[in-house]
Design an enzyme around this catalytic site. Sequence first.
Site, PDB file in Angstrom:
ATOM      1  N   HIS A 190       0.845  -1.194   0.000  1.00  0.00           N
ATOM      2  CA  HIS A 190       0.000   0.000   0.000  1.00  0.00           C
ATOM      3  C   HIS A 190       0.882   1.246   0.000  1.00  0.00           C
ATOM      4  O   HIS A 190       2.071   1.180   0.330  1.00  0.00           O
ATOM      5  CB  HIS A 190      -0.894   0.007   1.229  1.00  0.00           C
ATOM      6  CG  HIS A 190      -1.907  -1.096   1.233  1.00  0.00           C
ATOM      7  ND1 HIS A 190      -2.918  -1.165   2.162  1.00  0.00           N
ATOM      8  CD2 HIS A 190      -2.070  -2.183   0.429  1.00  0.00           C
ATOM      9  CE1 HIS A 190      -3.669  -2.227   1.932  1.00  0.00           C
ATOM     10  NE2 HIS A 190      -3.165  -2.872   0.888  1.00  0.00           N
ATOM     11  N   GLU A 202       0.999   3.695   2.022  1.00  0.00           N
ATOM     12  CA  GLU A 202       1.544   3.993   3.343  1.00  0.00           C
ATOM     13  C   GLU A 202       2.697   3.060   3.703  1.00  0.00           C
ATOM     14  O   GLU A 202       3.732   3.508   4.201  1.00  0.00           O
ATOM     15  CB  GLU A 202       0.441   3.897   4.411  1.00  0.00           C
ATOM     16  CG  GLU A 202      -0.675   4.896   4.238  1.00  0.00           C
ATOM     17  CD  GLU A 202      -1.811   4.420   3.324  1.00  0.00           C
ATOM     18  OE1 GLU A 202      -2.833   5.120   3.263  1.00  0.00           O
ATOM     19  OE2 GLU A 202      -1.680   3.357   2.682  1.00  0.00           O
ATOM     20  N   CYS A 262      -5.942   1.891   5.777  1.00  0.00           N
ATOM     21  CA  CYS A 262      -6.632   0.691   6.246  1.00  0.00           C
ATOM     22  C   CYS A 262      -5.967   0.208   7.539  1.00  0.00           C
ATOM     23  O   CYS A 262      -4.936   0.724   7.962  1.00  0.00           O
ATOM     24  CB  CYS A 262      -6.575  -0.400   5.178  1.00  0.00           C
ATOM     25  SG  CYS A 262      -4.928  -1.121   4.972  1.00  0.00           S
ATOM     26  N   CYS A 288      -2.250  -0.717   7.355  1.00  0.00           N
ATOM     27  CA  CYS A 288      -1.347   0.428   7.346  1.00  0.00           C
ATOM     28  C   CYS A 288      -1.276   1.107   8.705  1.00  0.00           C
ATOM     29  O   CYS A 288      -0.217   1.564   9.118  1.00  0.00           O
ATOM     30  CB  CYS A 288      -1.765   1.400   6.255  1.00  0.00           C
ATOM     31  SG  CYS A 288      -1.558   0.701   4.597  1.00  0.00           S
TER      32      CYS A 288
END
Length: 165
Positions: free
Chosen positions: A53, A55, A83, A86
């Site tokens: 992701h 992040e 999410c 993360c």
Amino acid sequence: MYEETFLRRAIEISAQALDTPGTEPFGAVIVKDGKIVGEGINRSVMNHDPTSHGETEAIRDACRNLGTVDLRGAELYSSCEPCALCVAAMNIAGIAALYYAADMGQAGATISDLPETGRFPIDVDRLTHECGRAVGDRIMPAERHLGEDAAAILEDWASLVRARR
């Protein structure tokens, strides 16, 4: 303290997904002492890695750039609300503050029905439910086995680390 410039950079990174195959429009930057020290875009499809992701990629980049896994005091700016995966990574790394643009509802409504991305639909409500519960209270079945064996290795490793101090 919030700086619009950094959030705009995260959004700018997310826009790279419009032209870069295998990426998705989730960008993030890590800021420490007023400077960007890490950047990331979602490369889950490109890397065949569901943890890639924006992040987590920004955290990885910042850690490499700073030569540490300790990001205490750093801030994370994301184009979208992170999410649970993360958020866990942010806490493990020591991120002190989060600033984000789009919220999880907007993201879920926008991307959950895009099978051409190579991923299955993501149920944001289930993700939130599962990650905030103790293992025995989750929807996903889970069983514990060989706990003592694994704990012994953890204890041995911790003893080695303490002996090196």
